[in-house]
Design a protein around this motif. Structure first.
Motif, PDB file in Angstrom:
ATOM      1  N   ARG A  96       4.554   5.616  -5.335  1.00 32.00           N
ATOM      2  CA  ARG A  96       4.537   5.643  -6.797  1.00 32.00           C
ATOM      3  C   ARG A  96       3.708   6.820  -7.312  1.00 32.00           C
ATOM      4  NH1 ARG A  96       3.409   0.704  -7.096  1.00 32.00           N
ATOM      5  NH2 ARG A  96       1.209   0.720  -7.721  1.00 32.00           N
ATOM      6  N   GLU A  97       2.570   7.071  -6.678  1.00 36.23           N
ATOM      7  CA  GLU A  97       1.730   8.193  -7.089  1.00 36.23           C
ATOM      8  C   GLU A  97       2.437   9.527  -6.853  1.00 36.23           C
ATOM      9  OE1 GLU A  97      -2.592  10.257  -6.022  1.00 36.23           O
ATOM     10  OE2 GLU A  97      -2.171   8.212  -5.360  1.00 36.23           O
ATOM     11  N   GLN A  98       3.086   9.669  -5.697  1.00 32.65           N
ATOM     12  CA  GLN A  98       3.746  10.940  -5.397  1.00 32.65           C
ATOM     13  C   GLN A  98       4.983  11.155  -6.267  1.00 32.65           C
ATOM     14  OE1 GLN A  98       1.860  12.852  -3.738  1.00 32.65           O
ATOM     15  NE2 GLN A  98       0.536  11.089  -3.292  1.00 32.65           N
ATOM     16  N   ALA A 122       0.834  -1.201   0.000  1.00 34.10           N
ATOM     17  CA  ALA A 122       0.000   0.000   0.000  1.00 34.10           C
ATOM     18  C   ALA A 122       0.869   1.251   0.000  1.00 34.10           C
ATOM     19  CB  ALA A 122      -0.924  -0.001   1.218  1.00 34.10           C
ATOM     20  N   CYS A 123       1.905   1.239   0.827  1.00 35.99           N
ATOM     21  CA  CYS A 123       2.818   2.387   0.878  1.00 35.99           C
ATOM     22  C   CYS A 123       3.570   2.537  -0.439  1.00 35.99           C
ATOM     23  CB  CYS A 123       3.800   2.220   2.036  1.00 35.99           C
ATOM     24  SG  CYS A 123       4.903   3.622   2.270  1.00 35.99           S
ATOM     25  N   ARG A 131       4.060  14.644   0.818  1.00 31.78           N
ATOM     26  CA  ARG A 131       3.201  13.460   1.021  1.00 31.78           C
ATOM     27  C   ARG A 131       4.033  12.178   1.032  1.00 31.78           C
ATOM     28  NH1 ARG A 131      -2.546  14.000  -0.111  1.00 31.78           N
ATOM     29  NH2 ARG A 131      -3.069  16.201  -0.374  1.00 31.78           N
ATOM     30  N   ALA A 132       5.037  12.113   0.188  1.00 31.68           N
ATOM     31  CA  ALA A 132       5.923  10.944   0.196  1.00 31.68           C
ATOM     32  C   ALA A 132       6.689  10.865   1.514  1.00 31.68           C
ATOM     33  CB  ALA A 132       6.884  11.014  -0.986  1.00 31.68           C
ATOM     34  N   PHE A 141       7.429  -0.995   8.006  1.00 31.32           N
ATOM     35  CA  PHE A 141       7.087  -2.155   7.186  1.00 31.32           C
ATOM     36  C   PHE A 141       8.135  -2.434   6.112  1.00 31.32           C
ATOM     37  CE2 PHE A 141       3.144  -0.378   8.863  1.00 31.32           C
ATOM     38  CZ  PHE A 141       2.621  -1.498   9.495  1.00 31.32           C
ATOM     39  N   PHE A 142       9.262  -1.680   6.171  1.00 27.47           N
ATOM     40  CA  PHE A 142      10.351  -1.857   5.206  1.00 27.47           C
ATOM     41  C   PHE A 142      11.677  -2.001   5.946  1.00 27.47           C
ATOM     42  CE2 PHE A 142       7.102   0.574   2.935  1.00 27.47           C
ATOM     43  CZ  PHE A 142       7.004  -0.112   1.737  1.00 27.47           C
TER      44      PHE A 142
END
Length: 398
Positions: A111-113, A105-106, A142-143, A153-154
């Motif tokens: 990717r969008e930002q 999800a992140c 936002r990123a 989570f990474f």
């Protein structure tokens, strides 16, 4: 843009990478008669399969003819939609899903930002339209927020590198944006029928020179090998499922670790809302809350808004109402922040003594005091019972 191209030459390029890397966003912001920004896309975009429907839509004579120009807004909308497509192939619907892992999800959020950063970079470089700097800065911010919220989570080493480069990019964009806002306010003051004082004219001159300086510093960073390597690495990360994601394997006789959207986001949204709600007691107990604390409220509002917007398509109409109410509070806090930054910039001109400078300080401080006085009521409107009820209903959909 250009320093990244050799590093990606050995892999197939997506539509986004064609847009970002092959000099297609060379547009003029204001010279078109209709006021529409245009992108030169012949040759390069013809190789991006995702862009073929858009190209056919804007073809002049036949479906096979590639148009010389496309509206940048159309390219941006298509590229953002493409960025929000899941990489797991389990759904054709864009956007996060409740059953996604938080890492994937992140990755979609990143990717969008990144898409928005790249699509606005040409305007940041060449356009007099200040919105490009603003949009690229917002995407970078936002990123950064996503990295702070979901870094657990990474794997840490990879995320630290990304965080450092996003922070540096955001800082340089922010320096330009602060001066853009200040100059825009002076411009509006002159258009409003008032005549700029000699001191205000001096401020405009000084701030314009400062803007040129910080913009040059920003371009130096965007042209650097370090930034090019960062974008290339970040792009690979954003488009490679499970890359650098932590593995959450269950061991016998241990509790599972929540790591899916449906398990993590509800508690995270409640936590972000409760942080904002706690400021209400602070305003009730203190005669005057200092601005640095109010600035922290502004940051917490951004964190909640971004968190809501990441999953707004799942949360339903209750979330839309919450986001609109939160925007109203953020607008007030943003105006207050601009006023505080403006006062600091005026103070930086203190070597120019005189009555005009004192009046400028006093006027700016009056704006700050007026806006500060409005914060408690605006906060209470957002954190009231109806908002809490809507938040609970929205979270139930996750």
């Amino acid at each position: 843009f250009y320093s990244i191209q050799p590093q990606l030459r050995d892999k197939p390029l997506s539509g986004l990478e064609y847009v970002a890397l092959d000099k297609v966003l060379q547009f003029d912001a204001r010279k078109e008669a209709a006021g529409k920004r245009q992108s030169l896309v012949k040759d390069v975009l013809s190789g991006g399969a995702a862009l073929q429907p858009l190209l056919r839509t804007y073809a002049d004579d036949s479906p096979d003819r590639i148009p010389m120009q496309l509206p940048l807004e159309a390219v941006e909308a298509l590229m953002v939609q493409q960025a929000r497509q899941p990489l797991d192939g389990l759904s054709e619907e864009p956007g996060l899903r409740s059953d996604m892992t938080m890492a994937e999800a992140c990755r979609m959020i990143f990717r969008e930002q990144l898409t928005k950063m790249l699509l606005n970079e040409a305007g940041v470089r060449t356009s007099s339209d200040i919105e490009y700097v603003h949009k690229m800065r917002v995407a970078t911010r936002r990123a950064r927020v996503a990295e702070r919220l979901y870094r657990g989570f990474f794997r840490k080493k990879r995320m630290r590198r990304f965080a450092h480069n996003l922070r540096k990019t955001g800082r340089l964009l922010g320096a330009v944006r602060d001066l853009d806002v200040a100059l825009e306010r002076l411009h509006k003051a002159g258009k409003g029928g008032g005549t700029l004082t000699n001191h205000e004219k001096q401020l405009k001159s000084d701030w314009s020179r400062a803007r040129q300086s910080v913009h040059a510093e920003l371009l130096t960073w965007l042209d650097s090998d370090e930034y090019g390597a960062f974008v290339a690495e970040f792009m690979r990360f954003c488009t490679t499922p499970e890359l650098a994601a932590k593995r959450f394997r269950h061991a016998p006789a241990t509790a599972p670790v929540p790591h899916h959207v449906t398990d993590v986001m509800p508690a995270m949204l409640m936590d972000r809302f409760s942080k904002i709600h706690s400021y209400e007691r602070l305003f009730a107990e203190q005669d005057q809350v200092d601005y640095p604390t109010i600035h922290l409220l502004r940051i917490d509002c951004k964190y909640l808004r971004y968190s809501l917007e990441y999953v707004r398509h799942i949360l339903g109409e209750e979330a839309e109402t919450l986001i609109e109410r939160l925007k109203e509070l953020q607008d007030l806090l943003g105006d207050l922040n601009d006023a505080v930054v403006g006062l600091a910039m005026i103070e930086g001109q203190s070597n120019n003594s005189g009555l005009s400078l004192d009046q400028q300080r006093a006027g700016q401080q009056a704006v700050i005091d007026e806006l500060t006085a409005k914060v408690p009521d605006a906060l209470a409107r957002f954190t009231g019972p109806d908002s809490r009820l809507r938040l609970g209903k929205a979270i139930a959909r996750l």
